[in-house]
Structures are given as C-alpha cells and as structure tokens.
Design an enzyme around this catalytic site. Structure first.
Site, mmCIF file in Angstrom:
data_model
loop_
_atom_site.group_PDB
_atom_site.id
_atom_site.type_symbol
_atom_site.label_atom_id
_atom_site.label_comp_id
_atom_site.label_asym_id
_atom_site.label_seq_id
_atom_site.Cartn_x
_atom_site.Cartn_y
_atom_site.Cartn_z
ATOM 1 N N ASP A 101 -11.063 -7.690 -0.813
ATOM 2 C CA ASP A 101 -9.718 -7.150 -0.976
ATOM 3 C C ASP A 101 -9.552 -6.790 -2.450
ATOM 4 O O ASP A 101 -9.831 -7.613 -3.323
ATOM 5 C CB ASP A 101 -8.701 -8.241 -0.582
ATOM 6 C CG ASP A 101 -7.466 -7.678 0.079
ATOM 7 O OD1 ASP A 101 -6.879 -6.747 -0.509
ATOM 8 O OD2 ASP A 101 -7.097 -8.164 1.157
ATOM 9 N N ASP A 203 -5.404 -2.868 -1.419
ATOM 10 C CA ASP A 203 -4.035 -3.318 -1.169
ATOM 11 C C ASP A 203 -3.029 -2.226 -1.568
ATOM 12 O O ASP A 203 -3.157 -1.615 -2.629
ATOM 13 C CB ASP A 203 -3.794 -4.584 -2.009
ATOM 14 C CG ASP A 203 -2.507 -5.289 -1.646
ATOM 15 O OD1 ASP A 203 -2.367 -5.713 -0.487
ATOM 16 O OD2 ASP A 203 -1.625 -5.418 -2.523
ATOM 17 N N GLU A 266 -4.974 0.300 2.494
ATOM 18 C CA GLU A 266 -3.787 -0.218 3.190
ATOM 19 C C GLU A 266 -2.631 0.735 2.919
ATOM 20 O O GLU A 266 -2.194 0.884 1.772
ATOM 21 C CB GLU A 266 -3.413 -1.622 2.699
ATOM 22 C CG GLU A 266 -2.283 -2.194 3.565
ATOM 23 C CD GLU A 266 -1.387 -3.212 2.871
ATOM 24 O OE1 GLU A 266 -0.673 -3.932 3.585
ATOM 25 O OE2 GLU A 266 -1.370 -3.272 1.625
ATOM 26 N N HIS A 327 -2.655 -10.248 8.340
ATOM 27 C CA HIS A 327 -2.003 -11.429 7.765
ATOM 28 C C HIS A 327 -0.543 -11.216 7.402
ATOM 29 O O HIS A 327 0.089 -12.116 6.863
ATOM 30 C CB HIS A 327 -2.797 -11.869 6.529
ATOM 31 C CG HIS A 327 -2.789 -10.797 5.466
ATOM 32 N ND1 HIS A 327 -3.419 -9.582 5.627
ATOM 33 C CD2 HIS A 327 -2.190 -10.739 4.264
ATOM 34 C CE1 HIS A 327 -3.218 -8.838 4.557
ATOM 35 N NE2 HIS A 327 -2.473 -9.513 3.716
ATOM 36 N N ASP A 328 -0.036 -10.009 7.646
ATOM 37 C CA ASP A 328 1.362 -9.717 7.318
ATOM 38 C C ASP A 328 2.231 -9.504 8.552
ATOM 39 O O ASP A 328 3.457 -9.436 8.435
ATOM 40 C CB ASP A 328 1.441 -8.416 6.488
ATOM 41 C CG ASP A 328 0.799 -8.547 5.127
ATOM 42 O OD1 ASP A 328 0.827 -9.654 4.555
ATOM 43 O OD2 ASP A 328 0.272 -7.533 4.626
HETATM 44 C C1 NOJ Z 1 0.065 -6.195 1.065
HETATM 45 C C2 NOJ Z 1 -0.611 -7.463 1.448
HETATM 46 O O1 NOJ Z 1 -1.211 -7.297 2.703
HETATM 47 C C3 NOJ Z 1 0.434 -8.538 1.430
HETATM 48 O O2 NOJ Z 1 -0.021 -9.743 1.985
HETATM 49 C C4 NOJ Z 1 0.875 -8.734 0.007
HETATM 50 O O3 NOJ Z 1 1.941 -9.669 -0.038
HETATM 51 C C5 NOJ Z 1 1.339 -7.413 -0.603
HETATM 52 N N1 NOJ Z 1 0.480 -6.308 -0.297
HETATM 53 C C6 NOJ Z 1 1.413 -7.523 -2.099
HETATM 54 O O4 NOJ Z 1 0.121 -7.507 -2.640
#
Ligand code: NOJ
Length: 537
Positions: A101, A203, A266, A327-328
């Site tokens: 990542d 990210d 992402e 994970h989000d």
């Molecule tokens: C996206 C990530 O997937 C998330 O987990 C994170 O909190 C934010 N970007 C900030 O980096």
C-alpha cells in the site's frame, strides 16, 4: 489475449490482507509480517495469485498505518525490513506476488518532513505541504470538509497559518504541485520496487492534486443528516483535478522500468471519471479500482446494466477489475447474508477482469458488533453512531477453534467475530459445502479455464422471463462457459441459448449442480452455476 501474453495481474486474483488482523506471531494482539509468512500456505491452498498488504510502514497509527512517518521502514509492530524480505522471498517461492500500500496524499504529522514544514514559514520544506492563510474574516480558508468530518483545515498557532488534511489532522496533505515532493515520493516507489515488490495499491489517488486558488466546494443537494459530514459538499475542487493524471503516468513509468509490476489506484468516482485513470495519451495505473459492486443495488437488472456500462466505458486495451469489499466498507455477507454472498463470490470470480478478495470474505464473516468501549477506528470516534466505523470489517482472522481463534496468544486488538468458534478456517476447510470450499473451487475453476480468467464476456440477452437472473457468457478459443446467477430467493427458469443446450454443469453455489435439460435450466433460490458447452453442442 492468450494465457502466455496475459500479465500475471490480468490472469491472477488479488487477496487483500489487513496486516493488524491476519496473524499475530508475538502475542501483542496485533498481526505482523511473520504471522503473514506463517499463513502463506493457506493462501496458496486457497488459490490466489497475489497479496496486497495494507500499510506496514512506520506509523504512529492514528489511522492504522495510513499515516506514514517513514516510507522506507517497517513499523516495529509489524516487524523489520528483514522480516519483510523474508516474507517476500517466501511468497515468491510459492509464486505469490506481493503488492504494498502506497500512501502518497498525506504523511503522518510526525513525519520529519512535516515537523520541518511546520517549524517556520521559511523552512525549505514549508511548501511540501498545503499551507494557507486564514480567510479574510478569520477562520479556515474555504469550506472543504475532511472525509472523517470537520474542516479539512487545521490552525497552526506557531506559524499562524492553516494546513490542509483531507483525513485526520494527524494526516497533513502533501503538496503534489511541488516537484521536490514528487521526486521524494517517486524515490519511495523505487526503494520498494528495487527490493522486489510486485506492485502498489495507491491510496486515494484521486485526491493528490487540489484546485489552484482553493475555491469553495459546492453544496451537495443530496446530503441528508446521518450520511457523514463529508457529504455536505461535493468534492469538486478538492479531488480529481486534471493534473493528477500526469502524476499517475509518472508513477507508471517508474513501475514499468522494473518489469511486470502492477499499480492499482484507489479511486471512488463515477465510471466515466474513473476511466481517465487508465491514462489517455500516456498510460496511467493498470487498474483503477472498480468499486461499483460495493454500492450497487443487489438486483439482476441493475447489476447487468452496471456491468454493461463499465465494460462499454473501458478505454481500448484497458483491463477491468472487480471488488466486493475492503477494509473501509461493510462486509459483503453483512450486506447480503451468506446465501447471496455465495452468489456474489461466484460473480466476483467469474466476471471479466482482475478480482480482489478481502480477507475473511472467503469465510463469509458477517457483521461484527463492536462494543463502544472497544472502538478503535478514528472515523467512528469522530462521527459515532452513524454506522461509518470500520472496526467491524477489520476483526481478527479466525483460524481455528483454539483460544482467540489461533490469531494471537495475547489479547486481540479488536474483538473476534461472534461465530468464530464455528466460522474458522480449520472448520470450514473440512466442509465441502462451506463458503471457504466454494472459494477454493471457484479459484481452481478460474485457474483451469482460461475463458474465466482471460476470456471475452457477453451478457446474455433474452433473460426477461427470469427477472432475478444475471447471466453471461465467458469465451476463450473453443471454450464457452455460461454463468447464471439467481439473485433472488425464488426458483428461476432460464431458457438456454442454443450453444448452451446440454451444457455440462461445472459448479453450483449450492451443494450439487442440477444438469440442465436441453432447452432450459431451473436455478434454485440463491443458486449460481457455471456451465460448460459440451463438444456435441
Ligand atoms: C483510504 C484508505 O483505504 C482508508 O483506510 C484511509 O483511512 C484513508 N484512505 C486515508 O488514508
């Protein structure tokens, strides 16, 4: 495309590991690199081709590693650089690729660059971050809202200016308009590529550049209380600026210099804007993450329309990809229940394009209740009670029925899923009908049939009589497969196209697959099947 000409990341399946929660090897209740290495055989047995590990660099963990204080070192909680090298070697020995990542939009406020930047207005690194005077009448320079709620601007008393943070105030945004920042971050990519990593998930790629002059974002007419404060405005000027594409291309050039490496971006954007991240005149990232399935309403017609729209929007030569969770976002089984999560797994692993599986989804982990006193996620802590917290999808991987599910000998950093004593790897791998066995069979099927991994795809016409069925054909060379998914809870009768009559069932999401009659097939409730044309047809 042939099996030989396809890149590993086109043929392969990616598996996302949230490292805090995969396997602890030290007893501190937090997963680590040695733990991942111990579990590599599980991943090869499962049948995936690459792992993407969420951030492992040195970090104060304000956002669990998405706040990096040293991009070229491993956080001691996860291990050391030599643990990483050992993991990489062990993974490569099993033909598993390793994707890291990369968090380029912001650093930790404890990164030495930011400490220098905030030390004085004339520090040479001042312009490495986004600093701005207060608005003429005082207060933040504009109305931008952090993704975690509250203004995106934090006042710095010592130097009398605001700095920008799209996420926590502990995550100041870098100024990507500054060439020195770009160079420093590109060096980070080179550092890890030279060490042998196979790629990066980047990210919030669409956040990197902000509009010149920092204009206010327009209000969001669709905003309703309870959505999360960030949705009050549309992120028109704070994200997705045209200049970001040149940066993606520069990253791509660096990746390409190391051979067959992968960049996944992402990006949460509508399909049309997402496509720009493939690059236009110059190549962008290989895979702009496609999150359409995560938010799509779960019905056959809607999904078919979305898949068609996504496929049609792909630029020439662009390779698709699909994601059900990360994970989000809420777990797929929490959203759909296990029966439809099985159908969703078949969809994910038979659509055209690279799938990414989120750890634990192969076990069908559903919603996990986190008692308020055990909440860890800064997002939940800042906007509690809206259901935005991400702890429920980050709970420890349940390996077996020993204490703490074999995840740790200490106290796990988050509670285990309530049903871990039954829903764990050791138990499910013995049950032929389990969610885990279904994943293994789907992955084996995908590996055995190039039509599934690199073949063409066509949505099936004429399925009006079976309104809950999503059906498509996958084709490569002489091989022709039909995937038919019943997204509802009533039986559905589907007329087969001429080529699929007498087709041979390869796999059902239910225990056994019924052989179709010559003309039609009846899908049971919540059943998905893959059929292969027989040579006679
Ligand atoms: C996206 C990530 O997937 C998330 O987990 C994170 O909190 C934010 N970007 C900030 O980096």
């Amino acid at each position: 495309m042939t099996a030989a000409s396809a890149a590993w990341w086109q043929r392969g399946v990616v598996y996302q590991i949230y490292p805090r929660s995969f396997q602890d090897s030290t007893g501190d209740g937090i997963g680590d690199l040695r733990g991942i290495e111990r579990r590599l055989d599980y991943l090869t047995e499962l049948g995936v081709d690459a792992i993407w590990i969420s951030p492992i660099c040195r970090s104060p963990m304000a956002d669990f590693g998405y706040d990096v204080a040293d991009y070229c070192d491993i956080d001691p909680r996860f291990g050391t650089l030599s643990d990483f090298d050992s993991l990489l070697t062990a993974a490569h020995a099993r033909d598993l690729r390793v994707v890291l990542d990369f968090v380029p939009n912001h650093t930790s406020s404890e990164h030495p660059w930011f400490i220098e930047s905030r030390s004085s207005r004339d520090n040479p690194r001042r312009d490495w971050y986004v600093w701005h005077d207060a608005a003429p009448g005082g207060g933040p320079p504009n109305n931008w809202i952090s993704d975690f709620g509250g203004s995106s601007w934090e006042w710095d008393e010592a130097t009398g200016q605001y700095y920008l943070h799209a996420f926590l105030k502990e995550q100041p945004d870098l100024n990507w308009r500054n060439p020195a920042v770009r160079d420093a971050m590109y060096e980070v990519l080179r550092f890890w590529f030279a060490r042998g990593v196979d790629g990066f998930r980047i990210d919030v790629l669409w956040h990197l550049v902000k509009a010149e002059g920092f204009p206010d974002n327009p209000p969001n007419p669709a905003y309703r209380a309870g959505m999360g404060e960030m949705h009050r405005v549309q992120q028109l000027h704070s994200t997705d600026q045209p200049e970001v594409h040149a940066i993606a291309s520069e990253m791509r050039r660096i990746a390409d210099a190391y051979g067959e490496r992968l960049l996944i971006g992402e990006i949460y954007l509508p399909i049309e804007r997402l496509m720009h991240y493939y690059g236009r005149d110059t190549a962008g990232v290989h895979l702009p993450f496609n999150f359409q399935l995560i938010d799509a309403p779960w019905n056959a017609r809607g999904l078919a329309a979305m898949i068609a729209e996504y496929e049609a929007a792909l630029p020439p030569g662009a390779w698709p990809n699909w994601v059900l969770g990360n994970h989000d976002r809420p777990r797929i089984a929490a959203k759909l229940g296990e029966a439809q999560a099985r159908v969703a797994a078949m969809l994910l692993l038979t659509l055209r394009g690279t799938p990414t599986i989120y750890y634990g989804d192969e076990l069908g982990i559903g919603h996990v209740e986190i008692p308020p006193a055990q909440v860890q996620d800064p997002r939940e802590l800042r906007e509690p009670g809206l259901g935005l917290g991400r702890d429920p999808v980050r709970t420890p991987m349940p390996w077996d029925a020993t204490p703490n599910a074999g995840f740790t000998t200490g106290a796990p950093w988050l509670p285990l899923s309530a049903d871990w004593a039954d829903r764990n790897v050791a138990r499910l791998r013995k049950e032929p009908g389990s969610m885990l066995s279904l994943h293994r069979r789907l992955l084996a099927l995908r590996r055995a049939h190039p039509a599934l991994s690199i073949g063409d795809m066509a949505l099936l016409d004429g399925v009006e009589a079976a309104p809950d069925v999503l059906a498509y054909e996958r084709r490569h060379g002489d091989e022709r497969l039909l995937v038919a998914l019943n997204l509802g809870s009533a039986p559905q009768e589907l007329a087969l196209p001429a080529w699929a009559r007498h087709a041979r069932p390869l796999l059902s999401t239910l225990e056994s697959a019924a052989a179709p009659s010559a003309e039609r097939i009846v899908l049971r409730p919540d059943e998905g099947i893959v059929l292969a044309r027989t040579s006679a047809a």
